[in-house]
Design an enzyme around this catalytic site. Sequence first.
Site, mmCIF file in Angstrom:
data_model
loop_
_atom_site.group_PDB
_atom_site.id
_atom_site.type_symbol
_atom_site.label_atom_id
_atom_site.label_comp_id
_atom_site.label_asym_id
_atom_site.label_seq_id
_atom_site.Cartn_x
_atom_site.Cartn_y
_atom_site.Cartn_z
ATOM 1 C CG HIS A 93 -2.094 0.892 1.084
ATOM 2 N ND1 HIS A 93 -1.986 2.268 1.045
ATOM 3 C CD2 HIS A 93 -3.411 0.617 0.944
ATOM 4 C CE1 HIS A 93 -3.189 2.789 0.899
ATOM 5 N NE2 HIS A 93 -4.080 1.810 0.838
ATOM 6 N NE ARG B 244 -5.159 0.216 -2.462
ATOM 7 C CZ ARG B 244 -5.922 -0.417 -1.593
ATOM 8 N NH1 ARG B 244 -5.628 -1.655 -1.236
ATOM 9 N NH2 ARG B 244 -6.987 0.167 -1.074
#
Length: 636
Positions: free
Chosen positions: A239, A300
């Site tokens: 992330h 991401r």
Amino acid sequence: MSASARQVIVIGGGLGGLWATLALAEAGHRVMLFSLFEVMRSHSACAQGGINAVLDMKGQHDSVQQHIVDTIKGGSYLANQPPIQSMCEDAPGLIRTFERMGVTFSRTPEGLLDQRLFGGVKHKRTCFAGASTGQQLLYGVDQQVRRLETEGKVEKQEWWEFLSIVKDVDGVCRGIVAMDLRSLEVRAFRADAVVLASGGLGQIYAPKTTCSTNSTGAAASRVYQQGARFANAEFFQFHPTAMLGEDKTRLMTEAARGEGGRVWVPKDPGDRREPLRIPESERFYFLEDWYPSYGNTVPRDIAARAIWKVTRELGLGVGGADAGESRDRVYLDLTHLDRNFVSTRLGAILSIYRKFAGQDPLETPMEIFPAAHYAMGGLWVDYEKDPTRGGMKAGSPRNHATNIPGLYACGECDYAYHGANRLGANSLLSASYSGRVAGEAVASYLSGLEQGAEAAPAALFETESRRQADLNQQFSRPRGDQNPFRLHRELGALMTTQVGVVRDNAELDAALSSLRELEQRFERLDLSESSRWANQSLAHARQVFDMVKLAQVMAASARARDECRGAHFKPAFDLAIPQGKFPGDPEFEAYRERWKANNADWLKTTVAEYHPDGPRIAFEPVDLGLLAPEQPRDYR
């Protein structure tokens, strides 16, 4: 209960496990739900930003077909497409079901369900409950399961850890062996089917992970070691926006970018001014510069690699007032947004950042860096294609079945829906949807089951229970100088450095060698704790050992795949889009041909099978019947 009711065991109390429990109990079967802790502490509660479904509340002419396309392309075409089609088609109905359960979704002033933008898409299709969506969804389903519990249809076994499945002579799963984490009692439980919904494996990267301390992947590793196939292990999402900390990293939801947050660094690497004292002209908004079509809402994997490049390659990172302190961070800036708007939409993460960083994100930009977050890979599961509609055939006993008969998997511990990279806000969707599908599939499997677990010889369960009790004894017996907590830290450091955001074959070879050596060091284990009650060191040591086995699968799968796809990035095999070139330009068209050739070689699922000497890696084709890969996705 009817005479046809069967006994089913569900491992895991997150959204996947609860939905499977709900579907099975309502089908008339007895369900025993096992969890490492209280169900309401399950990791689904940590999901913040939202859940995807095409409701088109913003009038942007969104469509289910576009959701399907975004999911397929976002996963670099590596996921089988029938499950994706069915998941996206059923998403709107799933949201309505959550509403009827009483989930408090955020709404517009008119009272309509609100929707926000998330990475990798251009339409607002993410339903949310502030910045605590997972918690609200989990609590909603948990209330339904509690109702069934009061009716005697569900029995919860909290604070029990799954150790292994019990297989009969034909290799069919007939139950499990589990350990009471308080008394350390090891006991076998019969079941006509078992659903594994044990969550992710982010602790393999600890402490540089957003996952909870219970997201070890140990349960999936244990059934892998018993013969279950593991797929696409090399694809692990980092992330891009996590708050670093000494104990762990904390997720700053992707919704921060979706709601207008901007990522930047000073153009001058020596600039030590407070961030808000740096004028706009001296800031580098690198996501907006490099990917103008999507800007701060790129997927991401793209954002994580961009941050890696800015900090590690260009040396433009920020953070740390001391000269020797790491500057491996960039700014995530919300200060230009309306304070009331941000407080309403993102209140949960604002509170987390204030508490652990001691700063207010409304007053100064947050400092963030990529952290291990989500496993796209997981246990291999089957599906049956609907020849008429093209999605999964509803109610088929093949859906979410592992290669071990009677064992099913759902939630983050399966590999089915995300391919090489998960779209933000598709995780809560896939966890809920896959749990329901797995429950319905198990009900179909049970309806055709001729002989149940009650007919299995008692010796099968006694033998497996003794084997697990003996393993406890082996782990408890002092044999040397190796501490399980130190081994865990070394595992996390090794994986973060050598099987992380950017990968290299020489580093992966070194990682495999180090992981084998790490496994051997368990022969010299000393728990430094001999308690026969609630011995946490024993449970942790066993989990770390199984994490090492799963880390070997991840490293071996990454070593076998010589390409860049989704979250798996090897610069030596990068087919970079020519800078400044677009479709129609000869250089871009030559790149497109190379991309097509690469797909011919590598558009396959990685499948690992257990062998005592190390995982055996093979590849199998992907179902591309809905959308063929025509051209690479260009986020510029």
